[in-house]
Every structure is written in C-alpha cells, then in structure tokens.
Motif scaffolding. Structure first.
Motif, PDB file in Angstrom:
ATOM      1  N   MET A 289      -2.205  -5.021  -8.170  1.00 38.71           N
ATOM      2  CA  MET A 289      -1.914  -6.435  -7.977  1.00 38.71           C
ATOM      3  C   MET A 289      -1.837  -6.762  -6.487  1.00 38.71           C
ATOM      4  O   MET A 289      -1.253  -6.021  -5.696  1.00 38.71           O
ATOM      5  CB  MET A 289      -0.602  -6.825  -8.661  1.00 38.71           C
ATOM      6  CG  MET A 289      -0.671  -6.836 -10.175  1.00 38.71           C
ATOM      7  SD  MET A 289      -1.989  -7.916 -10.829  1.00 38.71           S
ATOM      8  CE  MET A 289      -1.443  -9.534 -10.241  1.00 38.71           C
ATOM      9  N   ALA A 290      -2.447  -7.879  -6.136  1.00 34.96           N
ATOM     10  CA  ALA A 290      -2.417  -8.364  -4.760  1.00 34.96           C
ATOM     11  C   ALA A 290      -2.078  -9.844  -4.768  1.00 34.96           C
ATOM     12  O   ALA A 290      -2.130 -10.512  -5.806  1.00 34.96           O
ATOM     13  CB  ALA A 290      -3.761  -8.117  -4.085  1.00 34.96           C
ATOM     14  N   GLU A 291      -1.733 -10.364  -3.600  1.00 33.10           N
ATOM     15  CA  GLU A 291      -1.395 -11.780  -3.489  1.00 33.10           C
ATOM     16  C   GLU A 291      -1.745 -12.283  -2.098  1.00 33.10           C
ATOM     17  O   GLU A 291      -1.770 -11.513  -1.129  1.00 33.10           O
ATOM     18  CB  GLU A 291       0.106 -11.990  -3.741  1.00 33.10           C
ATOM     19  CG  GLU A 291       1.007 -11.285  -2.736  1.00 33.10           C
ATOM     20  CD  GLU A 291       2.487 -11.400  -3.065  1.00 33.10           C
ATOM     21  OE1 GLU A 291       2.818 -12.116  -4.009  1.00 33.10           O
ATOM     22  OE2 GLU A 291       3.298 -10.746  -2.369  1.00 33.10           O
ATOM     23  N   ILE A 292      -2.029 -13.582  -1.999  1.00 34.83           N
ATOM     24  CA  ILE A 292      -2.246 -14.187  -0.686  1.00 34.83           C
ATOM     25  C   ILE A 292      -0.882 -14.410  -0.053  1.00 34.83           C
ATOM     26  O   ILE A 292      -0.034 -15.108  -0.605  1.00 34.83           O
ATOM     27  CB  ILE A 292      -3.003 -15.526  -0.785  1.00 34.83           C
ATOM     28  CG1 ILE A 292      -4.374 -15.320  -1.428  1.00 34.83           C
ATOM     29  CG2 ILE A 292      -3.164 -16.141   0.607  1.00 34.83           C
ATOM     30  CD1 ILE A 292      -5.183 -16.592  -1.561  1.00 34.83           C
ATOM     31  N   ARG A 293      -0.706 -13.766   1.095  1.00 35.88           N
ATOM     32  CA  ARG A 293       0.561 -13.868   1.794  1.00 35.88           C
ATOM     33  C   ARG A 293       0.273 -14.028   3.281  1.00 35.88           C
ATOM     34  O   ARG A 293      -0.299 -13.153   3.913  1.00 35.88           O
ATOM     35  CB  ARG A 293       1.395 -12.608   1.552  1.00 35.88           C
ATOM     36  CG  ARG A 293       2.890 -12.777   1.838  1.00 35.88           C
ATOM     37  CD  ARG A 293       3.657 -11.467   1.670  1.00 35.88           C
ATOM     38  NE  ARG A 293       3.118 -10.565   0.661  1.00 35.88           N
ATOM     39  CZ  ARG A 293       3.092  -9.236   0.828  1.00 35.88           C
ATOM     40  NH1 ARG A 293       3.539  -8.691   1.941  1.00 35.88           N
ATOM     41  NH2 ARG A 293       2.614  -8.457  -0.123  1.00 35.88           N
ATOM     42  N   GLY A 294       0.628 -15.199   3.822  1.00 35.20           N
ATOM     43  CA  GLY A 294       0.367 -15.461   5.233  1.00 35.20           C
ATOM     44  C   GLY A 294      -1.105 -15.571   5.558  1.00 35.20           C
ATOM     45  O   GLY A 294      -1.531 -15.219   6.663  1.00 35.20           O
ATOM     46  N   GLY A 295      -1.896 -16.035   4.587  1.00 31.70           N
ATOM     47  CA  GLY A 295      -3.313 -16.254   4.822  1.00 31.70           C
ATOM     48  C   GLY A 295      -4.192 -15.043   4.600  1.00 31.70           C
ATOM     49  O   GLY A 295      -5.402 -15.105   4.831  1.00 31.70           O
ATOM     50  N   VAL A 296      -3.596 -13.922   4.155  1.00 28.89           N
ATOM     51  CA  VAL A 296      -4.378 -12.726   3.882  1.00 28.89           C
ATOM     52  C   VAL A 296      -3.873 -12.105   2.582  1.00 28.89           C
ATOM     53  O   VAL A 296      -2.704 -12.280   2.216  1.00 28.89           O
ATOM     54  CB  VAL A 296      -4.263 -11.727   5.060  1.00 28.89           C
ATOM     55  CG1 VAL A 296      -2.845 -11.190   5.177  1.00 28.89           C
ATOM     56  CG2 VAL A 296      -5.275 -10.586   4.930  1.00 28.89           C
ATOM     57  N   ALA A 297      -4.746 -11.375   1.877  1.00 22.79           N
ATOM     58  CA  ALA A 297      -4.336 -10.740   0.624  1.00 22.79           C
ATOM     59  C   ALA A 297      -3.738  -9.373   0.910  1.00 22.79           C
ATOM     60  O   ALA A 297      -4.342  -8.544   1.598  1.00 22.79           O
ATOM     61  CB  ALA A 297      -5.528 -10.606  -0.308  1.00 22.79           C
ATOM     62  N   LYS A 298      -2.526  -9.131   0.371  1.00 26.39           N
ATOM     63  CA  LYS A 298      -1.865  -7.835   0.509  1.00 26.39           C
ATOM     64  C   LYS A 298      -1.478  -7.333  -0.870  1.00 26.39           C
ATOM     65  O   LYS A 298      -1.244  -8.118  -1.791  1.00 26.39           O
ATOM     66  CB  LYS A 298      -0.624  -7.956   1.393  1.00 26.39           C
ATOM     67  CG  LYS A 298      -0.931  -8.321   2.839  1.00 26.39           C
ATOM     68  CD  LYS A 298       0.328  -8.314   3.693  1.00 26.39           C
ATOM     69  CE  LYS A 298       0.000  -8.614   5.153  1.00 26.39           C
ATOM     70  NZ  LYS A 298       1.217  -8.585   6.013  1.00 26.39           N
ATOM     71  N   VAL A 300       0.835  -6.246  -3.673  1.00 23.44           N
ATOM     72  CA  VAL A 300       2.181  -6.740  -3.972  1.00 23.44           C
ATOM     73  C   VAL A 300       3.226  -5.669  -3.665  1.00 23.44           C
ATOM     74  O   VAL A 300       3.082  -4.498  -4.037  1.00 23.44           O
ATOM     75  CB  VAL A 300       2.277  -7.176  -5.456  1.00 23.44           C
ATOM     76  CG1 VAL A 300       3.717  -7.514  -5.832  1.00 23.44           C
ATOM     77  CG2 VAL A 300       1.375  -8.378  -5.705  1.00 23.44           C
ATOM     78  N   GLY A 301       4.266  -6.088  -2.945  1.00 23.44           N
ATOM     79  CA  GLY A 301       5.359  -5.192  -2.611  1.00 23.44           C
ATOM     80  C   GLY A 301       5.102  -4.289  -1.427  1.00 23.44           C
ATOM     81  O   GLY A 301       5.912  -3.409  -1.126  1.00 23.44           O
ATOM     82  N   THR A 302       3.949  -4.472  -0.740  1.00 21.72           N
ATOM     83  CA  THR A 302       3.608  -3.658   0.425  1.00 21.72           C
ATOM     84  C   THR A 302       3.050  -4.548   1.527  1.00 21.72           C
ATOM     85  O   THR A 302       2.812  -5.734   1.324  1.00 21.72           O
ATOM     86  CB  THR A 302       2.546  -2.591   0.088  1.00 21.72           C
ATOM     87  OG1 THR A 302       1.255  -3.212   0.043  1.00 21.72           O
ATOM     88  CG2 THR A 302       2.835  -1.921  -1.247  1.00 21.72           C
ATOM     89  N   ASP A 303       2.831  -3.945   2.681  1.00 17.88           N
ATOM     90  CA  ASP A 303       2.155  -4.632   3.775  1.00 17.88           C
ATOM     91  C   ASP A 303       0.709  -4.182   3.912  1.00 17.88           C
ATOM     92  O   ASP A 303       0.045  -4.478   4.912  1.00 17.88           O
ATOM     93  CB  ASP A 303       2.894  -4.378   5.096  1.00 17.88           C
ATOM     94  CG  ASP A 303       4.185  -5.181   5.193  1.00 17.88           C
ATOM     95  OD1 ASP A 303       4.211  -6.308   4.657  1.00 17.88           O
ATOM     96  OD2 ASP A 303       5.162  -4.673   5.772  1.00 17.88           O
ATOM     97  N   THR A 304       0.188  -3.477   2.911  1.00 19.44           N
ATOM     98  CA  THR A 304      -1.196  -3.019   2.932  1.00 19.44           C
ATOM     99  C   THR A 304      -2.152  -4.180   2.700  1.00 19.44           C
ATOM    100  O   THR A 304      -2.076  -4.862   1.670  1.00 19.44           O
ATOM    101  CB  THR A 304      -1.444  -1.946   1.860  1.00 19.44           C
ATOM    102  OG1 THR A 304      -0.585  -0.832   2.099  1.00 19.44           O
ATOM    103  CG2 THR A 304      -2.898  -1.479   1.879  1.00 19.44           C
ATOM    104  N   ILE A 305      -3.040  -4.410   3.661  1.00 17.11           N
ATOM    105  CA  ILE A 305      -4.035  -5.477   3.497  1.00 17.11           C
ATOM    106  C   ILE A 305      -5.021  -5.054   2.416  1.00 17.11           C
ATOM    107  O   ILE A 305      -5.606  -3.968   2.472  1.00 17.11           O
ATOM    108  CB  ILE A 305      -4.765  -5.763   4.820  1.00 17.11           C
ATOM    109  CG1 ILE A 305      -3.783  -6.323   5.858  1.00 17.11           C
ATOM    110  CG2 ILE A 305      -5.907  -6.747   4.595  1.00 17.11           C
ATOM    111  CD1 ILE A 305      -4.401  -6.584   7.217  1.00 17.11           C
ATOM    112  N   ALA A 306      -5.204  -5.917   1.442  1.00 24.04           N
ATOM    113  CA  ALA A 306      -6.097  -5.618   0.322  1.00 24.04           C
ATOM    114  C   ALA A 306      -7.512  -6.130   0.560  1.00 24.04           C
ATOM    115  O   ALA A 306      -8.495  -5.448   0.275  1.00 24.04           O
ATOM    116  CB  ALA A 306      -5.539  -6.215  -0.967  1.00 24.04           C
ATOM    117  N   CYS A 307      -7.612  -7.333   1.060  1.00 24.14           N
ATOM    118  CA  CYS A 307      -8.895  -7.972   1.306  1.00 24.14           C
ATOM    119  C   CYS A 307      -8.610  -9.266   2.056  1.00 24.14           C
ATOM    120  O   CYS A 307      -7.451  -9.608   2.287  1.00 24.14           O
ATOM    121  CB  CYS A 307      -9.641  -8.254   0.001  1.00 24.14           C
ATOM    122  SG  CYS A 307      -8.742  -9.336  -1.136  1.00 24.14           S
TER     123      CYS A 307
END
Length: 378
Positions: A289-298, A300-307
């Motif tokens: 699972m990922a989410e748009i956070r601060g204009g970038v997808a990370k 969920v629950g981490t600071d790993t950039i997903a896309c």
C-alpha cells in the motif's frame, strides 16, 4: 496541411522558425522555403515532438501490472491528454504469470492503437532481477536472480514488446544475462548495490541504459565509485532521471546533465496509478500500500518513496525551470527515450516521414495543444 510562423524543434535538435507540413498523419516538408498562403498561422508558438515516456507504472487510478486492458487504455488516454504521445509502461517485481497477463494486454493495446490515445510502443520490465538491499518499493517476495529463459518466455508471450529489461549487475549470472538479453532489447542497470567492476562488466556485456539515475543505487564515492561513474565513462549508456521535484534535488539534475550530456539523458516520471490524483489518495503498488503524501507517493507507514505522482509534461517543465538548456530538456523527453525503445525512426523528432505527433506550446511552456498523427486531441 501546412502550419507556419512556428518555432520548431527540428531533427538537428535545434529550434528553427518556419513552417511544417502534415500529410496523412505524418510530417511532410519541415521548414520549406515555399509555404502555401492558406497555411495555419501558429503565431510564433513553440512546436516540439510528442513526449515519449519509457518509465511510468500507471496513472488515472490504474497500474500497468494490474493486467486490466481497460485500465491500460485509460492510462493511454491520460498520457495523451498531458502531451505523452508514445509510452512504454513499466512493470513491477511480480510473479511471471502476473507479468505475462500484463504483457499480453500491452500487446493487445499496441496492436489496437485506439484514436486519441498515446501509442504503446514497448514495455520496460522493471524487475524481478534486483538487489534485495536496493529493492526500494519493489516487493522482496518476488525477487529473482537473472533468468534469461524466464525473460525470453515473457518476451515471446508479448510478441517481442519488451524494449527495456532491468537487472542488478552484481547478481549471479548478470553479465551472461546482459549478453543474451541485449540481443533482444535494451538492457538497463537498476535497483543495484553494485560496485564499479560489476557495473562496468554489465556495460561491457551490452547494457546501455541506467534506470532512474541516483535512485536505488549507491552514491558516488571517491574510493568506491560504483555504478554511476561506470555509466558515465561508457558513451553508449543513457540515463533516466525522475524530475518530479521530489525524488532528486534540482542541483543533482543539473549535475546529471553535465555528466552525461543532453544527448544521453532521458526524462521519466516513474509515476504510479496516483498520477492525476489528489493528496491522500491510497493505492496498491505491487502488493504494497502506498499513498500520496506531500506531493509524492510513499509506502504507507514509511518514508520510502514508492513512485511519483507527476507526469512527463510536468517533469519537462520542471527541468526547464531548473535551468536545463531547452534543447537538451526537449531532446531528453522526446528523441532520447524513443532511442531507448527502438522507436526513433518513427517518433521522437519532427522530421519528414515520421509520425506527426507534436505539441504546440506557449513560449513559457505553461500550456500545450496535443496532436496525435496530425490530429488535435480535444
């Protein structure tokens, strides 16, 4: 049909003021001396080739790896709406049967070429031949060592549509994989913890591409140079770079263009299904699972950039704002990626006989009109 009074990015990778012709969906004369009196006046607008995206996982709520034909078609419609007239979607690290379904759908769309949609001209197979340490958002459960037989079966299933396949050069058998796969498509170094020697061996064996420069690879160190200097030293290697304004600092983008030169850089979005969606949008990315956070997808629950959540048009306007020469920026979003997927004889530049995919842009690139095979998209 003729268009006149345009600032045209021509096949010599320079801008020339003049006219151009569109005949039966292809470019005719470019900057001819004689122009018909009834030619359409573009009033000094900038005209560039349609953008070519070679690394986007999804957009508009859909992901290529879903294996959903209608979703892939919706992605193609979205790309066209933002100036991307050709694309090669990127897969994720997933089981072979899941990848095969997605790849067969890609073949179907490439054959159909529905009007008003970006044309699918290849696939970038991103994974599963990656380093565990540098896997990033790739699912560790499906990582594999380089497997030419498995890759070849997928390539056969989609009729040879894989135009880029990625591999970490430090994995067992990587150099042998590169030597074989490079006869079928472009091979890219990606998601790697490789040292300089293994990376050089991969480039010497036939790898000619570097996936999302800086991301998921070691940083340059003066005593342990790693992948990036090995790529810079090989003049046949092109490097993708994500220019969403989140993955890489503008200064590092300028450094990349200085190292590789405009003729070897490729702009990519590396977008997921979140492209075109709002802040907070949650989505599945290769089983995570990922989410748009601060204009970038990370994740969920981490600071790993997903896309990224950007598109290639936004990436182009970003690098222009960051001080990259206009000619280099446009080439990196058009001709260079077309070369990476073997489509440079069809698209990627405004030249007689090529597909008339082009954008009519305002001088500051704040807006553009999109033309596919000579017809404007409404």
């Amino acid at each position: 049909m003729f268009y006149q009074n345009a600032r045209i990015f021509c096949g010599d990778f320079r801008f020339h003021t003049g006219a151009f012709e569109v005949i039966d969906g292809k470019f005719g004369a470019v900057c001819p001396e004689n122009v018909p009196a009834d030619a359409i006046d573009l009033q000094g607008a900038t005209v560039i080739p349609g953008l070519v995206e070679v690394h986007s996982h999804g957009a508009a709520g859909y992901d290529f790896s879903d294996g959903d034909y209608e979703g892939l078609k919706a992605m193609a419609a979205y790309y066209a709406s933002v100036g991307v007239t050709s694309f090669a979607p990127a897969s994720m690290t997933l089981p072979y049967d899941v990848l095969e379904t997605a790849f067969v759908n890609a073949r179907r769309l490439a054959d159909a070429q529905p009007a008003g949609h970006s044309v699918l001209r290849g696939i970038q197979m991103e994974g599963p031949y990656f380093s565990y340490k540098k896997r990033g958002a790739q699912n560790a459960d499906y990582l594999k060592e380089p497997d030419f037989e498995g890759f070849a079966k997928l390539q056969e299933a989609c009729g040879g549509l894989v135009r880029i396949v990625d591999v970490a050069p430090e994995l067992p058998g990587a150099a042998e994989f590169v030597a074989k796969a490079s006869k079928l498509c472009t091979v890219s170094v990606a998601h790697t913890d490789s040292d300089y020697d293994h990376a050089k061996a991969a480039f010497d064996a036939g790898a000619t591409h570097l996936t999302h420069l800086y991301n998921a690879m070691p940083a340059i160190h003066h005593r342990n140079p790693g992948v990036i200097p090995a790529a810079v030293e090989n003049p046949g290697v092109r490097a993708e770079i994500i220019c969403d304004g989140q993955h890489i600092h503008p200064s590092s983008v300028r450094l990349a263009f200085s190292m590789f030169g405009g003729e070897r850089m490729i702009l990519v979005s590396d977008s997921g299904r979140c492209a075109g969606k709002e802040e907070g949008y949650r989505f599945d990315l290769g089983g995570q699972m990922a989410e748009i956070r601060g204009g970038v997808a990370k994740l969920v629950g981490t600071d790993t950039i997903a896309c990224s959540a950007a598109n290639l048009w936004q990436c182009l306007t970003n690098v222009l704002r960051w001080g990259i020469l206009e000619e280099d920026a446009v080439r990196a979003a058009t001709y260079n990626p077309a070369c990476a997927i073997g489509a440079q004889n069809v698209v990627g530049s405004i030249e007689t006989g090529k597909q008339a995919d082009f954008l009519v842009c305002t001088p500051d690139y704040s807006a553009c009109r999109v033309f596919l095979a000579g017809k404007e998209i409404v």
